[in-house]
Design a protein around this motif. Sequence first.
Motif: not given
Lengths: 420, 166
Positions: B93, B96-97, B141, B145
């Motif tokens: 996470r 990605i963020n 993905l 996302m």
Amino acid sequence: MGMTITEKILAAHAGKATVEPGELIHAQLDAVLANDVTAPVSIKEFEAHNIEKVFDKERVIFVQDHFVPAKDIKSAEQAKIMRDFARKHELLNHFDVGEMGIEHCLLPEKGLVGPGDVVIGADSHTCTYGALGAFATGVGSTDLAAGMALGEAWFKVPETIKFDYDGVLPEDVTGKDLILHTIGDIGVDGALYQSMELTGTAIENLSMDGRMTMTNMAIEAGAKNGIIAPDKTTLAYIEDRAVRPFKVYASDNDAKYVREIKYDVEKLEPVVAFPHLPENTKPVSEAGHVEIDQVVIGSCTNGRIEDLRLAAKIFQGKKVHKNVRCIIFPGTQAIYKQAIKEGLMEIFIDAGVAVSTPTCGPCLGGHMGILAKGERALATTNRNFVGRMGHPESEVYLCGCNVAAASAIAGRIVHPREVE
Amino acid sequence: MKFNGPVWKFGKDIDTDAIIPARYLNTTSPEELAKHCMEDADPTFPQKVKAGDIIVADKNFGCGSSREHAPICIKAAGVSCVIAKSFARIFFRNSINIGLPIFECPEAVDGISEGDVVSVNAADGTIVNETTGATFKAKALPASMQELIAVGGLMKYVQAKLAAKA
Ligand code: SF4
């Protein structure tokens, strides 16, 4: 098709009648949590994107616990960033020195999390609150910043593994031993991206403290959350504490599980995890001759009153081995005070234990008990990674409070009955 | 997005304490953190890593704490992307963020050795080991996302959402 408790909580917070594993949802959050290591990163993101206010002054919870009372100038600056933000946004739940405790001991104690909640925290052990029947999971600082702003987060609905702990716990076997045994069995990624639902007679008979020890370590098996359906033990714990109304959920009889794992707890004995992964477990009787330099009792895993009582029972009238430094960290101020009231502190101090104010301290190699090169610690914490408690060539072994106390007396890892 | 560079290879269960030890968490400066990137897994890594290098690791990369400092220090050290058999979920996470490209591809990990030069096409997940000529395909993905990345990360999404509410 029935749903699991995790699916039901997520569905309710996403405004849906049902959800299925794999589905991506946006869920409303009941609480968002950050500490003095992770909040500054979230605040930086929050401010860099010019967000004016937090979604709710009561539900954004800040706990100063990792490096405070500040261990050095840099940590003091981090804590100050958090403090300034909390004042500016008038956060009602900012716990600073004097009030603070280790976050995952503090939030349940204050009733800030309850059954049926969805909670995210910028701390991986946020999964602890699953013991109350909440969906709680750790996230990073950017997710947390988004949660602070919107009061919502995206999740992929996890598959669930059901663990059934059957039987009556033998004497000397604690919740910590159950969860270490489980991680030793399924591995540090044995529940990756999945939910661990803990059930069975042994769980029903476990206290809230013991349950929190177990859900705390769900992340150590890679899980997204650990959860225990609320029962009368949960309600007795939360009813007088809860600051908000809560809702009790339970899994349907026909809920779908990706795996079901059964353990006969009556066959278990205390467990020790050897360096450098929590999955390297052995029954304590097979630990061999392992001498130790330091024993740490405390942390968000085992820093609650029942843990201290268990340690005190063993330290009563005994002394810490001359080659061992033993440090105890009560999880919160209330636990500290209770331990004084019950005379536990006197037992510890007479035994030659150093007792600290609540803080994460050495658990993450922060302060108050850092290991030198080649030193070995036995700890009731949750991680024994390389360098976790100090020098990269030091070692950490994990266990429950009774094994830790007994070993502090013996100077090497022993079964609690060896010091009786 | 395309990446091309030499590979540093790591084993399984590389945890966040190995990626960025807690003793350095008293700062949030990416440059400071980068100086200690992967230090407890390989003490010489911060000196030898160069911009554009690629990390290839076995299963469960990034397990342990939620510290975003982990993907931040890898990105700030110049690493262009990470390929692993699997990632721990919070690390996934966080990457990605903050915009650290990561690829899950067990076959590629088995087919790449330290020092091999590898190219990665982020759009379709194609991974080519230029040294051996072998080609692999990483898991795509989820669409939501990819959208997050397309709008410029999670905080940009938050801004848009708040603006829509106002
Ligand atoms: S006690 Fe240890 S594991 Fe728990 S929150 Fe603090 S540093 Fe993390």
